[in-house]
Design a protein around this motif. Structure first.
Motif, short mmCIF file in Angstrom:
data_model
loop_
_atom_site.label_atom_id
_atom_site.label_comp_id
_atom_site.label_asym_id
_atom_site.label_seq_id
_atom_site.Cartn_x
_atom_site.Cartn_y
_atom_site.Cartn_z
N THR A 119 1.19 -1.19 -0.36
CA THR A 119 -0.07 -0.13 0.32
C THR A 119 0.72 1.56 -0.10
O THR A 119 1.04 1.96 -0.60
N ASP A 120 1.94 1.26 1.06
CA ASP A 120 2.82 2.35 0.88
C ASP A 120 3.10 2.56 -0.12
O ASP A 120 3.33 3.66 -0.78
N ILE A 121 4.11 1.83 -1.12
CA ILE A 121 4.68 1.78 -1.98
C ILE A 121 3.42 2.47 -3.24
O ILE A 121 4.10 3.20 -4.11
N LEU A 122 2.85 1.77 -3.66
CA LEU A 122 1.92 2.34 -4.57
C LEU A 122 1.14 3.04 -4.48
O LEU A 122 0.64 4.29 -5.27
N ALA A 123 0.71 3.45 -3.14
CA ALA A 123 0.56 5.12 -3.05
C ALA A 123 1.23 6.30 -3.58
O ALA A 123 1.14 7.12 -3.76
N GLY A 139 3.11 6.74 -6.28
CA GLY A 139 2.27 6.63 -7.68
C GLY A 139 3.06 6.19 -8.83
O GLY A 139 3.07 6.86 -9.97
N ASP A 140 4.68 5.81 -8.80
CA ASP A 140 5.22 5.86 -9.95
C ASP A 140 5.48 4.43 -9.87
O ASP A 140 6.18 3.66 -10.32
N VAL A 141 4.77 3.31 -9.69
CA VAL A 141 4.47 2.08 -9.95
C VAL A 141 3.73 1.25 -11.53
O VAL A 141 2.38 1.59 -11.58
N CYS A 142 4.60 1.75 -11.86
CA CYS A 142 3.54 0.59 -13.53
C CYS A 142 3.28 -0.64 -13.36
O CYS A 142 2.33 -1.00 -14.00
N ALA A 143 3.99 -1.22 -12.21
CA ALA A 143 3.70 -3.20 -12.43
C ALA A 143 3.80 -3.47 -11.11
O ALA A 143 4.75 -3.51 -10.43
N VAL A 144 2.96 -4.31 -10.58
CA VAL A 144 3.34 -5.56 -9.54
C VAL A 144 3.35 -6.36 -9.82
O VAL A 144 2.61 -7.37 -10.94
N ILE A 145 4.39 -7.33 -10.07
CA ILE A 145 4.72 -9.08 -10.82
C ILE A 145 4.90 -9.75 -9.40
O ILE A 145 5.46 -9.52 -8.45
N THR A 146 3.68 -10.78 -9.75
CA THR A 146 3.78 -11.89 -8.51
C THR A 146 3.87 -13.29 -9.45
O THR A 146 3.08 -13.25 -9.86
N GLU A 147 4.64 -13.92 -9.10
CA GLU A 147 4.60 -15.30 -8.81
C GLU A 147 3.23 -15.69 -7.77
O GLU A 147 2.78 -15.64 -6.98
N GLU A 152 -4.46 -6.73 -6.24
CA GLU A 152 -5.65 -6.61 -7.34
C GLU A 152 -6.83 -5.54 -7.16
O GLU A 152 -6.26 -4.20 -8.10
N THR A 153 -6.51 -4.84 -5.57
CA THR A 153 -8.01 -3.18 -5.48
C THR A 153 -6.99 -2.44 -5.45
O THR A 153 -7.31 -1.38 -6.02
N LEU A 154 -5.95 -2.37 -4.83
CA LEU A 154 -4.13 -1.64 -4.98
C LEU A 154 -3.98 -1.16 -6.47
O LEU A 154 -3.89 -0.13 -6.42
N CYS A 155 -4.06 -1.99 -6.61
CA CYS A 155 -3.35 -1.77 -8.14
C CYS A 155 -4.72 -1.05 -9.43
O CYS A 155 -3.71 0.31 -10.12
N GLN A 156 -5.63 -1.24 -8.78
CA GLN A 156 -6.80 -0.74 -9.41
C GLN A 156 -6.82 0.70 -8.95
O GLN A 156 -7.13 1.63 -10.02
N LYS A 157 -6.70 0.84 -7.77
CA LYS A 157 -6.97 2.85 -6.94
C LYS A 157 -5.81 3.50 -7.63
O LYS A 157 -5.81 4.59 -8.08
N PHE A 158 -4.23 2.28 -7.64
CA PHE A 158 -3.62 3.45 -7.43
C PHE A 158 -2.50 3.70 -9.36
O PHE A 158 -1.48 3.94 -9.22
N GLY A 159 -3.09 2.81 -9.90
CA GLY A 159 -3.01 2.91 -11.74
C GLY A 159 -2.22 1.95 -11.44
O GLY A 159 -0.98 2.23 -12.90
N SER A 160 -2.13 1.02 -11.20
CA SER A 160 -0.30 0.56 -11.63
C SER A 160 -1.04 -0.65 -12.02
O SER A 160 -2.59 -1.80 -11.73
N LEU A 161 -0.06 -1.62 -12.57
CA LEU A 161 -0.95 -3.56 -13.45
C LEU A 161 -0.57 -4.59 -13.16
O LEU A 161 0.52 -4.31 -12.22
#
Length: 379
Positions: A161-165, A167-175, A195-204
């Motif tokens: 949450t702290d990182i995505l907030a 606003g500079d993250v293009c992607a969260v990648i996870t196995e 998933e919800t956090l990515c949608q909220k902060f404009g990351s994929l």
């Protein structure tokens, strides 16, 4: 000329293979419970696979992506049917690293952002962006390290949450299930929150299904257990049963344009034929059901072995965790009992990644060998 020496090798030379067995130059039979890093999905030298590849190479083995290739359309259609991923489009490439590379690149194009969030113990490949998202500094060269990535603990919602907030993250990648890292899986709550956090902060959200996809867990993709819809899904390994092929499924909200992605060999006629045969075999031989049944049998059998402290993973992507390093146990299994298994970043974890055609009788052979090998360790 000698080979560039980057692989520690077992002193075994396979010369042929059939279903779950590999044979060396002396005719010794090995039970393959590793599948060459989870690559062999429908068994070695599956007769339909061999027949269709032979026919295709005799007809048309390759042409570039500058022409029509109906096999790509057929693969996309069959993949949609079996995976039930109706909201996606398919881009084909050659490997898991290339799939993740394209996924990250596409996420940056789409969002206009540059930073990647990855998780500790991750493994996403050895190419430029994929390797910097891999938690192993030893394989990250200085030219890779200039890319922006932040690693957090797997499953840490607060840190994410702290990182995505920012606003500079293009992607969260996870196995969904970490492969090389040691078969750990986060909770459904975590994946849904990500998933919800990515949608909220404009990351994929990128789901790396390179090892866990194509039926290995009993679901077609491992993320499906958690009820999420990633923006991009990467896949490879079991996709071609040994023929090099990879790809990404791209959510239809991400728009294509000419030249956005590209590849010379990706999606060639032979690769598509191989992957189509894998999908048809998974369907025709009910391999997803077989994975669930054999996995349940395997877990039940190993639960009775006191030396095993934990069983990780799902389906036929399993890890047996001991309270001692498994390097010597693995050598004993391969040299004295003729069984291939795998290791991981966790030195105490034995990885099991066989063909999806594995049967209960093969599990019995392994359990007998493992029991004997463990007894020997006590001596």
């Amino acid at each position: 000329m000698s080979l560039f020496n980057v692989y520690p090798l077992f002193d075994i030379t396979p010369v042929k293979a059939k279903d779950v067995y590999v044979y060396d130059e002396n005719g010794t039979q090995y039970l393959d419970l590793y599948g060459g890093h989870a690559v062999i999905s429908i068994g070695h030298s599956h007769p339909t696979y061999v027949e269709k590849l032979q026919k295709q190479v005799a007809t048309l083995g390759f042409y570039s992506n500058s022409i029509q290739n109906p096999l790509q359309e057929a693969l996309a259609e069959k993949l949609t049917k079996l995976s039930k991923c109706e909201s996606y489009e398919l881009f084909l490439c050659n490997s898991g690293a290339e799939a993740n590379e394209n996924a990250i690149k596409l996420a940056s194009f789409h969002t206009g952002k540059h930073k990647i969030v990855a998780f500790k113990n991750s493994f996403h490949g050895r190419t430029s962006a994929a390797v910097v998202a891999t938690d192993n500094p030893k394989i990250v060269a200085p030219v890779n390290a200039q890319q922006a990535v932040e690693f957090i603990e797997f499953g840490d919602v607060n840190a994410l949450t702290d990182i995505l907030a920012k606003g500079d993250v293009c992607a969260v990648i996870t196995e969904i299930i970490q492969g090389v890292g040691g078969l750990d899986e986060a909770t459904t709550e975590f994946y849904k929150t990500a998933e919800t956090l990515c949608q909220k902060f404009g990351s994929l959200l990128i789901a790396d299904e390179v090892q866990s996809g194509f039926g290995r867990t009993g679901d077609f993709f491992a993320f499906q257990k958690h009820g999420i819809e990633p923006d991009i899904i990467s896949m490879a390994k079991g996709m071609g049963n040994g023929f090099p092929i990879g790809g990404i499924l791209i959510h239809h909200k991400i728009k294509a344009s000419f030249g956005l992605l590209g590849t010379t060999f990706g999606g060639n006629h032979l690769a598509c034929t191989a992957s189509l045969c894998v999908l048809e075999t998974i369907e025709n031989e009910n391999l997803l059901q077989n994975v669930e049944e054999v996995s349940s049998y395997f877990i039940n059998k190993t639960n009775h072995i006191s030396e095993i402290k934990n069983i990780k993973g799902r389906g036929l992507m399993l890890g047996l965790e001991f309270d001692f390093p498994i390097a010597e146990l693995r050598k004993d299994l391969i040299y004295n009992h003729h069984i291939f298994t795998g290791s991981s970043k966790n030195p105490n974890l034995l990885r099991i990644l066989p063909s999806l055609t594995l049967k209960k009788e093969h599990v019995d052979v392994f359990i007998d060998a493992l029991t004997k090998a463990l007894e020997l360790q006590k001596v």
